[in-house]
Design a protein around this motif. Structure first.
Motif, mmCIF file in Angstrom:
data_model
loop_
_atom_site.group_PDB
_atom_site.id
_atom_site.type_symbol
_atom_site.label_atom_id
_atom_site.label_comp_id
_atom_site.label_asym_id
_atom_site.label_seq_id
_atom_site.Cartn_x
_atom_site.Cartn_y
_atom_site.Cartn_z
ATOM 1 N N ALA A 157 17.539 -76.205 19.377
ATOM 2 C CA ALA A 157 18.181 -75.897 18.098
ATOM 3 C C ALA A 157 17.189 -76.003 16.942
ATOM 4 C CB ALA A 157 19.359 -76.838 17.869
ATOM 5 N N LYS A 158 16.280 -76.962 17.025
ATOM 6 C CA LYS A 158 15.291 -77.114 15.959
ATOM 7 C C LYS A 158 14.308 -75.953 15.950
ATOM 8 C CE LYS A 158 12.344 -80.572 13.815
ATOM 9 N NZ LYS A 158 11.885 -81.988 13.866
ATOM 10 N N LEU A 159 13.925 -75.467 17.111
ATOM 11 C CA LEU A 159 13.032 -74.312 17.178
ATOM 12 C C LEU A 159 13.720 -73.062 16.642
ATOM 13 C CD1 LEU A 159 11.361 -74.884 20.667
ATOM 14 C CD2 LEU A 159 10.253 -75.059 18.432
ATOM 15 N N LYS A 160 15.013 -72.931 16.919
ATOM 16 C CA LYS A 160 15.759 -71.795 16.409
ATOM 17 C C LYS A 160 15.863 -71.842 14.891
ATOM 18 C CE LYS A 160 20.164 -69.356 17.052
ATOM 19 N NZ LYS A 160 21.480 -69.378 17.756
ATOM 20 N N ALA A 161 16.115 -73.028 14.345
ATOM 21 C CA ALA A 161 16.180 -73.173 12.889
ATOM 22 C C ALA A 161 14.811 -72.964 12.252
ATOM 23 C CB ALA A 161 16.721 -74.553 12.533
ATOM 24 N N LEU A 162 13.766 -73.411 12.938
ATOM 25 C CA LEU A 162 12.416 -73.222 12.422
ATOM 26 C C LEU A 162 12.049 -71.742 12.367
ATOM 27 C CD1 LEU A 162 9.801 -74.584 11.480
ATOM 28 C CD2 LEU A 162 9.088 -74.708 13.875
ATOM 29 N N LYS A 163 12.493 -70.977 13.343
ATOM 30 C CA LYS A 163 12.233 -69.538 13.356
ATOM 31 C C LYS A 163 12.868 -68.860 12.150
ATOM 32 C CE LYS A 163 12.738 -65.517 16.392
ATOM 33 N NZ LYS A 163 13.262 -65.055 17.708
ATOM 34 N N ILE A 164 14.077 -69.295 11.780
ATOM 35 C CA ILE A 164 14.749 -68.737 10.608
ATOM 36 C C ILE A 164 14.011 -69.104 9.333
ATOM 37 C CG2 ILE A 164 16.902 -68.772 9.280
ATOM 38 C CD1 ILE A 164 18.385 -69.253 11.895
ATOM 39 N N GLU A 165 13.544 -70.336 9.238
ATOM 40 C CA GLU A 165 12.813 -70.767 8.052
ATOM 41 C C GLU A 165 11.485 -70.028 7.909
ATOM 42 O OE1 GLU A 165 13.733 -72.742 5.618
ATOM 43 O OE2 GLU A 165 15.713 -72.975 6.526
ATOM 44 N N MET A 166 10.860 -69.697 9.014
ATOM 45 C CA MET A 166 9.605 -68.953 8.948
ATOM 46 C C MET A 166 9.838 -67.541 8.428
ATOM 47 S SD MET A 166 7.759 -70.248 12.476
ATOM 48 C CE MET A 166 6.296 -69.235 12.221
ATOM 49 N N ARG A 167 10.978 -66.951 8.739
ATOM 50 C CA ARG A 167 11.290 -65.615 8.215
ATOM 51 C C ARG A 167 11.464 -65.664 6.700
ATOM 52 N NH1 ARG A 167 15.827 -63.621 12.651
ATOM 53 N NH2 ARG A 167 14.401 -63.403 14.448
ATOM 54 N N LYS A 168 12.006 -66.767 6.185
ATOM 55 C CA LYS A 168 12.177 -66.902 4.742
ATOM 56 C C LYS A 168 10.830 -67.026 4.030
ATOM 57 C CE LYS A 168 16.679 -69.191 5.153
ATOM 58 N NZ LYS A 168 17.462 -70.420 4.850
ATOM 59 N N ARG A 169 9.819 -67.453 4.745
ATOM 60 C CA ARG A 169 8.482 -67.612 4.181
ATOM 61 C C ARG A 169 7.572 -66.452 4.604
ATOM 62 N NH1 ARG A 169 10.996 -72.242 4.840
ATOM 63 N NH2 ARG A 169 10.607 -73.986 3.427
ATOM 64 N N TRP A 170 8.134 -65.258 4.548
ATOM 65 C CA TRP A 170 7.417 -64.069 5.006
ATOM 66 C C TRP A 170 6.177 -63.784 4.167
ATOM 67 C CZ3 TRP A 170 7.764 -61.723 9.444
ATOM 68 C CH2 TRP A 170 7.219 -60.452 9.605
ATOM 69 N N LYS A 171 6.186 -64.157 2.890
ATOM 70 C CA LYS A 171 5.081 -63.855 2.002
ATOM 71 C C LYS A 171 3.959 -64.896 2.063
ATOM 72 C CE LYS A 171 7.937 -61.316 -1.314
ATOM 73 N NZ LYS A 171 8.363 -61.197 -2.742
ATOM 74 N N TYR A 172 4.136 -65.908 2.865
ATOM 75 C CA TYR A 172 3.097 -66.932 2.976
ATOM 76 C C TYR A 172 1.839 -66.336 3.599
ATOM 77 C CZ TYR A 172 5.848 -71.076 1.757
ATOM 78 O OH TYR A 172 6.567 -72.028 1.098
ATOM 79 N N SER A 173 0.714 -66.854 3.176
ATOM 80 C CA SER A 173 -0.535 -66.523 3.854
ATOM 81 C C SER A 173 -0.676 -67.407 5.091
ATOM 82 C CB SER A 173 -1.713 -66.741 2.912
ATOM 83 O OG SER A 173 -1.817 -68.102 2.548
ATOM 84 N N ILE A 174 -1.655 -67.105 5.915
ATOM 85 C CA ILE A 174 -1.852 -67.905 7.132
ATOM 86 C C ILE A 174 -2.170 -69.367 6.808
ATOM 87 C CG2 ILE A 174 -3.358 -68.219 9.132
ATOM 88 C CD1 ILE A 174 -3.448 -65.239 9.476
ATOM 89 N N PRO A 175 -3.054 -69.661 5.838
ATOM 90 C CA PRO A 175 -3.272 -71.080 5.494
ATOM 91 C C PRO A 175 -2.019 -71.764 4.957
ATOM 92 C CG PRO A 175 -5.085 -69.750 4.711
ATOM 93 C CD PRO A 175 -4.030 -68.791 5.156
ATOM 94 N N GLU A 176 -1.231 -71.065 4.142
ATOM 95 C CA GLU A 176 -0.014 -71.669 3.608
ATOM 96 C C GLU A 176 0.981 -71.966 4.723
ATOM 97 O OE1 GLU A 176 0.213 -69.744 -0.897
ATOM 98 O OE2 GLU A 176 1.140 -68.683 0.799
ATOM 99 N N MET A 177 1.143 -71.039 5.650
ATOM 100 C CA MET A 177 2.042 -71.267 6.767
ATOM 101 C C MET A 177 1.522 -72.385 7.662
ATOM 102 S SD MET A 177 4.840 -70.608 8.304
ATOM 103 C CE MET A 177 5.424 -69.092 7.542
ATOM 104 N N GLY A 178 0.210 -72.441 7.851
ATOM 105 C CA GLY A 178 -0.364 -73.502 8.665
ATOM 106 C C GLY A 178 -0.124 -74.881 8.074
ATOM 107 N N ARG A 179 -0.274 -75.007 6.755
ATOM 108 C CA ARG A 179 -0.023 -76.298 6.118
ATOM 109 C C ARG A 179 1.447 -76.688 6.218
ATOM 110 N NH1 ARG A 179 -4.092 -74.415 2.398
ATOM 111 N NH2 ARG A 179 -2.484 -73.303 1.214
ATOM 112 N N TRP A 180 2.336 -75.694 6.031
ATOM 113 C CA TRP A 180 3.767 -75.998 6.108
ATOM 114 C C TRP A 180 4.180 -76.404 7.516
ATOM 115 C CZ3 TRP A 180 7.947 -73.347 8.494
ATOM 116 C CH2 TRP A 180 9.207 -73.845 8.141
ATOM 117 N N LEU A 181 3.722 -75.672 8.511
ATOM 118 C CA LEU A 181 4.045 -76.029 9.894
ATOM 119 C C LEU A 181 3.434 -77.374 10.270
ATOM 120 C CD1 LEU A 181 3.615 -72.582 11.704
ATOM 121 C CD2 LEU A 181 5.749 -73.762 11.154
ATOM 122 N N GLY A 182 2.276 -77.686 9.723
ATOM 123 C CA GLY A 182 1.665 -78.984 9.986
ATOM 124 C C GLY A 182 2.530 -80.123 9.473
#
Length: 255
Positions: A157-182
């Motif tokens: 369930a957490k992975l499914k929710a994380l997938k939805i949150e990543m779609r909301k951050r579509w405009k993030y750059s790779i470093p920004e997404m990496g920091r957020w996922l970290g």
């Protein structure tokens, strides 16, 4: 504190943009619910269990409660059965009831494996509590050890929710997404990083990396997101899976 409790109880509930009066009790998932559960169950359950332990129990009786979730352990099976019967009656006096899907009597502990083996039965049952599946296990020397693993359903369930949150951050750059996922992984490891749960931690880190790979491919079809590149990105932005908590015997040890 009493003033804020009254405000929350009178605030009502907003559903589909319309306000309605709550009536009795607190709304499901309300911020005031954990506080009220602790206050209410302190008198309904905690003090009653303490009295039951002094006056009725002959063996050991332990209780672990978090808000409205609790686990009670007994040394003798007959006392567990009698307490289970009286617990229903106790809660009914205050307008409460047990969740039948989550409430059950099981044989668990250091002697459960041996006793069930002597009766020709299988392994002891497991139970879920506070995000962990608790298992009767053994250490390298063959002694009893409580094993705790992340609940599989909650992990998915957490992975499914994380997938939805990543779609909301579509405009993030790779470093920004990496920091957020970290940061997401750091919070996950800080809670679930208990001894014996390393494989689930490592598996969650790997699953998050694969979600990130799909995010990169869908965002830019020209971008190459091979496994070598993803492992380099994960090494740069992700924390390593590690055990963050000591064994209970070490944490509660008095030196």
């Amino acid at each position: 504190m009493v003033r804020y409790i009254i405000r929350c109880l009178k605030a009502g509930v907003v559903e589909d943009g319309y306000w309605r009066e709550q009536g009795r009790g607190s709304p499901q998932g309300g911020c005031i619910s954990p506080l009220l559960a602790n206050v209410f169950l302190h008198y309904v359950l905690d003090l009653w269990v303490k009295h039951w332990r002094k006056t009725r129990a002959r063996g050991d009786l332990i209780i672990v409660r978090y808000a409205d979730d609790f686990v009670i352990g007994f040394q003798h099976q007959t006392e567990a059965q009698q307490f289970y019967k009286e617990l229903r009656q106790r809660l009914e006096k205050f307008g409460l009831s047990l969740n039948e899907e989550k409430t059950r009597l099981i044989e668990f502990g250091r002697f459960a494996v041996k006793n069930r083996r002597n009766r020709g039965e299988g392994k002891p049952e497991t139970f879920d509590f506070l995000g962990f599946t608790h298992i009767c296990g053994t250490d390298r020397k063959g002694n009893f050890q409580l094993k705790r693993k992340t609940i599989g359903k909650r992990l998915r369930a957490k992975l499914k929710a994380l997938k939805i949150e990543m779609r909301k951050r579509w405009k993030y750059s790779i470093p920004e997404m990496g920091r957020w996922l970290g940061r997401v992984l750091t919070g996950h490891f800080n809670y679930y990083g208990v001894p014996g749960n390393f494989r689930r931690l490592q598996g969650f880190r790997q699953a998050v990396m694969m979600l990130w790979r799909r995010w990169i491919i869908r965002k830019s079809q020209r971008s190459k997101a091979g496994y070598r590149r993803m492992y380099r990105l994960a090494k740069r932005w992700f924390p390593n899976a590690s055990i963050r908590h000591p064994y209970p015997s070490e944490r509660l040890c008095v030196i």
